[in-house]
Design a protein around this motif. Structure first.
Motif, PDB file in Angstrom:
ATOM      1  N   PHE A  90       0.924  -1.039   0.315  1.00 28.68           N
ATOM      2  CA  PHE A  90      -0.293  -0.020   0.220  1.00 28.68           C
ATOM      3  C   PHE A  90       0.584   1.740  -0.363  1.00 28.68           C
ATOM      4  N   ILE A  91       1.855   0.630   0.534  1.00 30.70           N
ATOM      5  CA  ILE A  91       3.347   2.074   0.381  1.00 30.70           C
ATOM      6  C   ILE A  91       3.393   2.634  -0.883  1.00 30.70           C
ATOM      7  N   PHE A  92       2.987   1.785  -2.004  1.00 26.17           N
ATOM      8  CA  PHE A  92       3.190   2.256  -3.421  1.00 26.17           C
ATOM      9  C   PHE A  92       2.556   2.814  -3.552  1.00 26.17           C
ATOM     10  N   PRO A 102      12.934   7.028  -3.032  1.00 30.59           N
ATOM     11  CA  PRO A 102      13.235   6.684  -1.300  1.00 30.59           C
ATOM     12  C   PRO A 102      11.758   5.894  -0.733  1.00 30.59           C
ATOM     13  N   ILE A 103      10.590   6.681  -1.208  1.00 31.43           N
ATOM     14  CA  ILE A 103       9.152   5.968  -0.280  1.00 31.43           C
ATOM     15  C   ILE A 103       9.105   4.256  -1.185  1.00 31.43           C
ATOM     16  N   PHE A 104       9.369   4.317  -2.085  1.00 34.79           N
ATOM     17  CA  PHE A 104       9.129   3.261  -3.283  1.00 34.79           C
ATOM     18  C   PHE A 104      10.146   2.175  -2.110  1.00 34.79           C
ATOM     19  N   LEU A 105      11.237   2.671  -1.941  1.00 31.56           N
ATOM     20  CA  LEU A 105      11.715   1.557  -1.348  1.00 31.56           C
ATOM     21  C   LEU A 105      11.759   1.128  -0.152  1.00 31.56           C
ATOM     22  N   THR A 106      11.147   2.534   0.791  1.00 32.47           N
ATOM     23  CA  THR A 106      10.328   2.151   2.152  1.00 32.47           C
ATOM     24  C   THR A 106       9.570   1.263   1.845  1.00 32.47           C
ATOM     25  N   GLY A 107       8.780   0.818   0.808  1.00 31.24           N
ATOM     26  CA  GLY A 107       7.839   0.183   0.819  1.00 31.24           C
ATOM     27  C   GLY A 107       8.181  -1.355   0.696  1.00 31.24           C
TER      28      GLY A 107
END
Length: 432
Positions: A90-92, A102-107
Motif C-alpha cells: 500500500f505504500i506504493f 525513496p518511498i518506493f524503497l521503503t515499501g
C-alpha cells in the motif's frame, strides 16, 4: 499413520500456497528495476537498490523473526507476515503519487520484512517434514510453486504498467523538454498503483485465510538434539555457518541472473515490451531443473550429487555468458547467444537452494529454528551482490559485470564438494 500422512499433506499444501506468494512478491522486482530506472531516471547502480531495499530486510529481521515465532506461534507469525507485506504494498500508492524513489524503497523494505518472517517459518518445516534424504524433493516442489509465481508475476505486472505502444515512448522521453518529460514520467509511474493495491488486498486476505487452516506445528521438530550437543553454541556448527554463506552467494547470483536479464536484453536492441519475457524464460528453466530433480532424487542421484552438478553448471554457464559471442534467432528473438546462457543459469540454479538446506540444517537439534534464521539471513546476498553487478555494469559494461557470478559459483562448488562435511572449526569457540 493415515492421520499423520493427511496432516503432512495438508501442511504441504498450505506451504505450497505460501511459497507461491513468496515467488509473486520476489520476482516481480525483475520488471520494477528497468521500470523505475526509466520513470525515476536512475543509473544501473541506483536501480539495483530495488533488490537491496527488498532483501536487506532479511538480514535485519531473520533472527528477531525466529524469537517472534517462538513467542506468538507459527500461525500468528504467518498472519503478521502477510499483514506487514500488505502494508508495504500500500505504500506504493503515495510513492507513485509523488514519484518518490525513496518511498518506493521503503515499501519494498517493508514487503521484504514480512516475507522474511514467512520464510523463517516455512523453510525449516519443509526440510524436516519427512526423511532427510528426500528433503530436496520437497523443497523442489516448493520451488516450483515459487518459480511458477515468478513466471506469472512479471508478465502480469508488465501487462498493467507497460503498454504495447510504450517502446516508442521510452525512446522519445529522453528527447522531451523537462516539463513534458516530468508530466509523462509522473503518469507512467502511477501505473503501479492499481496492481499494488490489488496485491495488498490479496495479502490481507491471505493473512485472514491462514487463520482458518491447520498450520504445521514445527515447535517440536527441533527437539531431536543429541545429548552430547544439547548445550552447543549455534556457531559451533561449521556446516551451518558455511551453508549460510552458500545461501548468500546462491541467492545473490540467482537474482542477478533474473533481475538483470531485461536490461541485458535491451542492450542488444530489444525493446522493453519484448525483453520483459526473459525473466520468465529463466524461471521456466529453473522449473525444468526442479522437475528433473524431483524425478531423480533420491532413487537415481542423491541431493548432494544434484547440488554438485548444478554448481559446476553455474560456473560453466557464467563463463559462456561472458565469453561467448554470436547472434542467433530463437523463440522469435534475435539476440546474442550469451543471453540464452543467462537463461540457462536458471537451470543451473534450480537444485542449489534445495541442496544446501538439508545439508546445512543436518543434526542441529534444538538449534533448528535459529539455524534456519541464519540461513534466511543469507538472503541478504540478494541485496548486496546485485549492487556489485550494477556498479561494474556502469563502469565496465553489462556483459563484463557478470564476472561477479564466478566467485559465487566457485564458493558454492566448494560447499557442495567439501564445505558441508566440515564438522569442527580449526579454532575453538566458547560454548554459550
Amino acid at each position: 499413520m493415515k492421520a499423520a500422512a493427511l496432516k503432512n499433506t495438508i501442511s504441504l499444501l498450505i506451504i505450497c500456497v505460501v511459497f507461491f506468494v513468496f515467488g509473486f512478491a520476489t520476482w516481480i522486482n525483475a520488471v520494477l528495476i528497468p521500470y523505475f530506472k526509466l520513470a525515476c531516471e536512475l543509473t544501473n547502480f541506483k536501480a539495483y537498490l530495488v533488490t537491496f531495499a527488498f532483501y536487506i530486510s532479511y538480514f535485519v529481521i531473520s533472527v528477531p523473526a525466529s524469537f517472534l515465532l517462538k513467542k506468538i506461534g507459527l500461525k500468528n507469525g504467518m498472519t503478521v507476515g502477510f499483514f506487514i507485506m500488505a502494508t508495504g504494498a500500500f505504500i506504493f500508492i503515495p510513492a507513485a503519487n509523488y514519484r518518490s524513489y525513496p518511498i518506493f524503497l521503503t515499501g519494498l523494505f517493508i514487503i521484504g520484512t514480512g516475507l522474511a518472517l514467512l520464510q523463517t517459518a516455512a523453510n525449516p518445516f519443509v526440510t524436516t517434514l519427512g526423511p532427510e534424504e528426500s528433503a530436496a524433493r520437497r523443497i523442489s516442489i516448493m520451488g516450483i510453486c515459487n518459480k511458477t509465481a515468478g513466471i506469472i508475476a512479471p508478465l502480469l505486472l508488465a501487462a498493467f504498467i507497460i503498454k504495447p505502444t510504450d517502446g516508442q515512448l521510452f525512446k522519445d522521453v529522453q528527447l522531451m523538454d523537462e516539463a513534458h518529460k516530468t508530466m509523462v514520467l509522473d503518469e507512467l509511474i502511477k501505473r503501479v498503483i492499481t496492481p499494488y493495491t490489488a496485491v495488498g488486498c490479496v495479502l490481507i486476505l491471505m493473512g485472514l485465510l491462514i487463520r482458518l487452516l491447520p498450520p504445521p506445528d514445527i515447535d517440536k521438530l527441533d527437539a531431536t538434539a543429541s545429548k552430547d550437543k544439547a548445550e552447543t553454541c549455534i556457531f559451533q556448527y561449521p556446516h551451518l555457518i558455511l551453508g549460510a554463506v552458500a545461501i548468500f552467494f546462491h541467492v545473490g547470483s540467482q537474482v542477478i541472473a533474473i533481475d538483470s536479464i531485461i536490461p541485458y536484453a535491451q542492450s542488444m536492441g530489444l525493446s522493453l515490451p519484448e525483453a520483459k519475457v526473459f525473466p520468465s524464460y529463466t524461471l521456466f528453466a529453473t522449473i525444468c531443473g526442479y522437475l528433473l530433480g524431483i524425478s531423480l532424487i533420491p532413487w537415481a542421484i542423491s541431493q548432494r550429487t544434484a547440488l554438485r552438478i548444478c554448481t559446476v553448471l553455474g560456473i560453466t554457464f557464467s563463463l559462456l555468458v561472458i565469453m561467448s559471442k554470436g547472434w542467433v534467432t530463437l523463440l522469435g528473438h534475435h539476440t546474442d547467444i550469451s543471453l540464452w546462457f543467462m537463461v540457462l543459469l536458471g537451470f543451473a540454479n534450480s537444485m542449489i537452494w534445495a541442496g544446501i538446506w538439508p545439508l546445512a540444517l543436518h543434526n542441529l537439534g534444538r538449534h533448528l529454528k535459529l539455524g534456519a534464521s541464519l540461513l534466511i539471513m543469507g538472503l541478504c546476498g540478494n541485496a548486496i551482490l546485485p549492487l556489485f553487478y550494477g556498479y561494474f555494469a556502469d563502469h565496465l559494461g553489462l556483459r563484463e559485470g557478470y564476472w561477479v557470478l564466478l566467485p559465487c559459483y566457485f564458493y558454492l562448488s566448494y560447499y557442495a564438494f567439501y564445505g558441508h562435511k566440515v564438522k569442527t572449526w580449526r579454532f575453538k569457540l566458547k560454548t554459550v
